[in-house]
Scaffold this active site. Sequence first.
Site, mmCIF file in Angstrom:
data_model
loop_
_atom_site.group_PDB
_atom_site.id
_atom_site.type_symbol
_atom_site.label_atom_id
_atom_site.label_comp_id
_atom_site.label_asym_id
_atom_site.label_seq_id
_atom_site.Cartn_x
_atom_site.Cartn_y
_atom_site.Cartn_z
ATOM 1 N N ASP A 100 0.583 -0.965 -0.254
ATOM 2 C CA ASP A 100 0.221 0.087 -0.082
ATOM 3 C C ASP A 100 0.778 1.130 -0.021
ATOM 4 O O ASP A 100 2.729 1.025 0.229
ATOM 5 C CB ASP A 100 -0.828 -0.151 1.323
ATOM 6 C CG ASP A 100 -0.449 0.531 2.562
ATOM 7 O OD1 ASP A 100 0.794 -0.422 2.309
ATOM 8 O OD2 ASP A 100 -0.739 0.924 3.144
ATOM 9 N N HIS A 147 1.807 -9.207 -3.628
ATOM 10 C CA HIS A 147 0.651 -8.645 -2.767
ATOM 11 C C HIS A 147 1.399 -6.857 -2.972
ATOM 12 O O HIS A 147 2.415 -6.398 -1.936
ATOM 13 C CB HIS A 147 -0.162 -8.487 -1.794
ATOM 14 C CG HIS A 147 -1.421 -7.354 -1.531
ATOM 15 N ND1 HIS A 147 -2.893 -7.160 -2.503
ATOM 16 C CD2 HIS A 147 -1.022 -6.449 -0.780
ATOM 17 C CE1 HIS A 147 -3.540 -6.259 -2.546
ATOM 18 N NE2 HIS A 147 -2.653 -5.718 -1.602
HETATM 19 O O1 9MR Z 1 1.949 -6.849 8.832
HETATM 20 C C1 9MR Z 1 1.053 -6.322 10.073
HETATM 21 C C2 9MR Z 1 -0.101 -7.477 10.514
HETATM 22 O O2 9MR Z 1 1.417 -7.690 12.116
HETATM 23 C C3 9MR Z 1 -0.961 -7.542 11.354
HETATM 24 O O3 9MR Z 1 -1.409 -8.943 11.560
HETATM 25 C C4 9MR Z 1 -1.977 -6.740 9.541
HETATM 26 C C5 9MR Z 1 -3.272 -6.488 10.016
HETATM 27 O O4 9MR Z 1 -3.748 -5.295 10.986
HETATM 28 O O5 9MR Z 1 -1.099 -5.983 9.453
HETATM 29 C C6 9MR Z 1 -0.048 -5.679 8.937
HETATM 30 O O6 9MR Z 1 0.526 -4.077 8.728
HETATM 31 C C7 9MR Z 1 0.010 -3.638 7.410
HETATM 32 C C8 9MR Z 1 -0.755 -2.946 7.408
HETATM 33 O O7 9MR Z 1 -1.515 -2.706 7.849
HETATM 34 C C9 9MR Z 1 -0.203 -2.389 6.075
HETATM 35 N N1 9MR Z 1 0.600 -2.219 5.077
HETATM 36 C C10 9MR Z 1 0.682 -3.802 5.165
HETATM 37 C C11 9MR Z 1 0.461 -4.109 5.826
HETATM 38 C C12 9MR Z 1 1.850 -6.038 5.271
HETATM 39 O O8 9MR Z 1 0.066 -6.494 5.517
#
Ligand code: 9MR
Length: 538
Positions: free
Chosen positions: A150, A464
């Site tokens: 993102d 992704h």
């Molecule tokens: O890395 C994060 C993971 O540990 C969490 O479980 C998840 C859900 O909250 O979010 C992941 O972080 C994401 C973040 O929210 C937005 N950018 C991408 C991250 C990787 O998936």
Amino acid sequence: MAVYCDQVGYRPADRKTAVTTAGGRFSILRVQGETAHTVFEGAAIDRGMDSASGDHVYTADFSEVTQEGVYYVQNGAGETSHRFRIGQDVYRALQRDLTKALYYQRCGCALEERYAGEYKHSCCHTEDAALWEDHSVLRKVQGGWHDAGDYGRYVSPAAVAAAHLLYAFSLFPESFGESLNIPESGNGVPDVLNECRYELEWLLKMQDDEGGAYHKLTAERHADFIMPEDDKDPFYLFPVSSMATADYAAVMALASRVYRAYDAAFADRLFDAALGAWSWLEKHPQYVGFHNPASCNTGEYDDDCDLDERLWAAAELLVTTGEEKYQDKLTELLSADLTKTDFGWTDVSGFAALAVLTDKAHRASEDSAEDLRKAVFAEADRLTAVARESGYGVAMEAEDYVWGSNMVVLNRGMLLVLAALLAGDGGAVYEQTALAQLHYLLGTNAVDYSYVTGHGEHAFQHPHNRPTECDGIALPMPGWVSGGPFKTPADAVGIERIPAGTPPMKCYVDHAMCYSLNEITIYWNSPAVFLTAYLNRK
Ligand code: 9MR
Ligand code: ZN
């Protein structure tokens, strides 16, 4: 395929093992031109059932093969592994690409063809950002790395990623001689510091007038799958949190030490930022959390405890200044019930151990150092036992396959490296166990993937990652680490493709829509830089 190996390779003197699901005798074949011939044979050792993969596995130990070259393994059933190389420099290109990958995340500038090649794109996200709580207040906060697939930029993950790089450089500077071909290359500063500075310059903008760090800078909702320069949604600065501010104080103090030899004025700016954040923490001794407003779906990075972040900040400021007030805080926090050994964004306590235990001036009290040393060895011994138990040599139990499990693997590798450094001559077991974590990442795993793009015959190819999906280029940039298997997939494609009851190590799909299994992030790459820099140091 049922012979799994490190698809990148092995250094000549290291322990070398492959995992096979067939017993009996195995062979190692050396590839020369069009032909391959057997150079070693051995009996695979029965390891029984491996619970994380659900496989009955055997270990093929071929440590005796030390000659540089390209090889593959054949098991008792005639199945073959992917090819790999034996060579002292096998992890060099890997380390370079893992680090260069961060350049591709640069936000607020164009990626020019001469540095980015076909992955070039024009400038993105240059508009001023409004405070979430008062849209009339605008701030200039251009820059930094996109966090992941993102386009958000988040302070705590940024601080952690930068800290992995800064420690990698300060402990293993000899591993960072190579040019990354980035705009600053050739300026007399090692490129890893040039790249890291891009993030730090942005972090410097993320501090409010009271010294607090904004939790994040993102749009209200994640962008569609569009190139970054096409994302015109407004970005907001979300409120200050104590977690982000403590991480901020810590990384700024650390960075001020690292950059002082190269640019004293920059080091002063970093140090002032650290002091500002620390004074905010003193004024706000209670936890100040962050939760997404209801309408917002970008990363939350919430944490219900900020003590490990405060511990890290105290440790870095103590090591930077030697002042008693930081020692007092460190002493106080070390008596709290904290792990002291983790290097992820939720638990940064391991950085306090890194700071204190690698400080050549020994500024922390002997009591504090001893406390941290004990914690490091206790965890390293636990992880060594877990890895020994695993058929794949990985220091992971079934429940450890969380979202971003490869980060857990890599952070555990870092902790084992720290133990190896502290143990000196007695550190060989920790070093080999750390190495086994890298082997898992590079293909010694039950899904037969190298989890680093462009490295290994069967490397994952569909991260992704918004630019990768939109740029029309067949392959992703090399050097990205996948999040990896997640025992309870959270994205629709992963849920659909992975049957209930699949063993945790196998809960993985190389699919671009699998954001809970196959995203990339800056802080999943950065511990891999640390690990490879350690291995490349001599
Ligand atoms: O890395 C994060 C993971 O540990 C969490 O479980 C998840 C859900 O909250 O979010 C992941 O972080 C994401 C973040 O929210 C937005 N950018 C991408 C991250 C990787 O998936
Ligand atoms: Zn951008």
